[in-house]
Design a protein around this motif. Structure first.
Motif: not given
Length: 258
Positions: A10-18, A73-82, A107-110
């Motif tokens: 989301p605009q402004g970013g989101s925070t997750l535990p490390v 999380l500041l903008g575009n992120v990605h996750l690889v699932v295998a 946290v909700s990511l589009e």
């Protein structure tokens, strides 16, 4: 097979535990059809007494910052699932396309795209980049009878030996064939102490390593490494890897960038 899930914070970013591995694992199970989730989680694939679940996932990669026990999380992120199980990836992709978002705790990511990677041509030896920590360990008994976990470093011979034994076990459980190692080796190529990290998974401390590695092994081993991960605890988000290549300019690159 590998699937790349691209998201936007989301605009402004989101925070997750490390330490967020359990959030992603829980999200994956919740977004599979219940029968499939139960089959993977409770039944899995047996090799002797060992139960294997045959999926793994990377760290969150992209536009993010880690610090003070949090990941921003500041903008575009990605996750690889295998997974070698196509039904698993198809089921997850359909849910993603239907919902259009990834919910990790609060946290909700589009979701902006879902890409299934075509299996690469595998050469021997194969260079692999760790997208999540590779963990290799053994459990020891102390003189007072207590159990202690010893985590191997990539420079120790046992690290590579255990990775190869683990791949042989996965191939055997998945295909029913016990394929010999055929002089296989697994060694660090570009790994330093900076690649060591410690993660907490549901209160358990786990040590693991990122970096670049060389896998010289039969093709089923290489394929299984990409589809199900290297080392232990793959379904908890450890050991996800991708092919690492050199581009035409001679600089090293991988198929996805963090």
């Amino acid at each position: 097979m590998q699937m790349v899930i691209r998201c936007r914070a989301p605009q402004g970013g989101s925070t997750l535990p490390v330490h967020y591995n359990s959030l992603i694992q829980g999200w994956i199970y919740r977004h599979l059809e219940s029968d499939l989730a139960q089959r993977i989680h409770l039944e899995g694939w047996l090799d002797g007494k060992r139960r294997l679940r045959f999926f793994t996932f990377s760290r969150l990669l992209g536009d993010l910052h880690v610090g003070n026990g949090q990941i921003r999380l500041l903008g575009n992120v990605h996750l690889v699932v295998a997974s070698p199980l196509e039904e698993f990836l198809e089921n997850l992709a359909l849910t993603l396309m239907h919902e259009g978002k990834v919910n990790l705790g609060d946290v909700s990511l589009e979701v902006t795209s879902v890409e299934v990677r075509h299996p690469p041509t595998l050469r021997r030896p194969l260079l692999l980049k760790a997208l999540s920590l590779i963990t290799v360990y053994t459990t020891l008994s102390t003189p007072n009878g207590r159990k202690k976990t010893y985590y191997y470093a990539p420079q120790e011979s046992e690290f590579g030996q255990q990775v190869l034994r683990n791949l042989r076990r996965k191939v055997r459980a998945w295909t029913g064939e016990d394929i010999p190692e055929d002089g296989a080796t697994f060694r660090p190529v570009k790994v330093s102490t900076r690649n060591l990290s410690i993660v907490k998974y549901k209160g358990t401390v786990i040590k693991g390593w990122t970096g670049i590695y060389e896998l010289d092994a039969p093709e089923p081993y290489s394929r299984m490494a990409l589809d199900a991960g290297l080392g232990a605890k793959n379904s908890q988000g450890f050991g996800c890897v991708e092919v690492w290549e050199k581009n035409s300019g001679g600089r090293n690159r991988s198929r996805a960038h963090d």
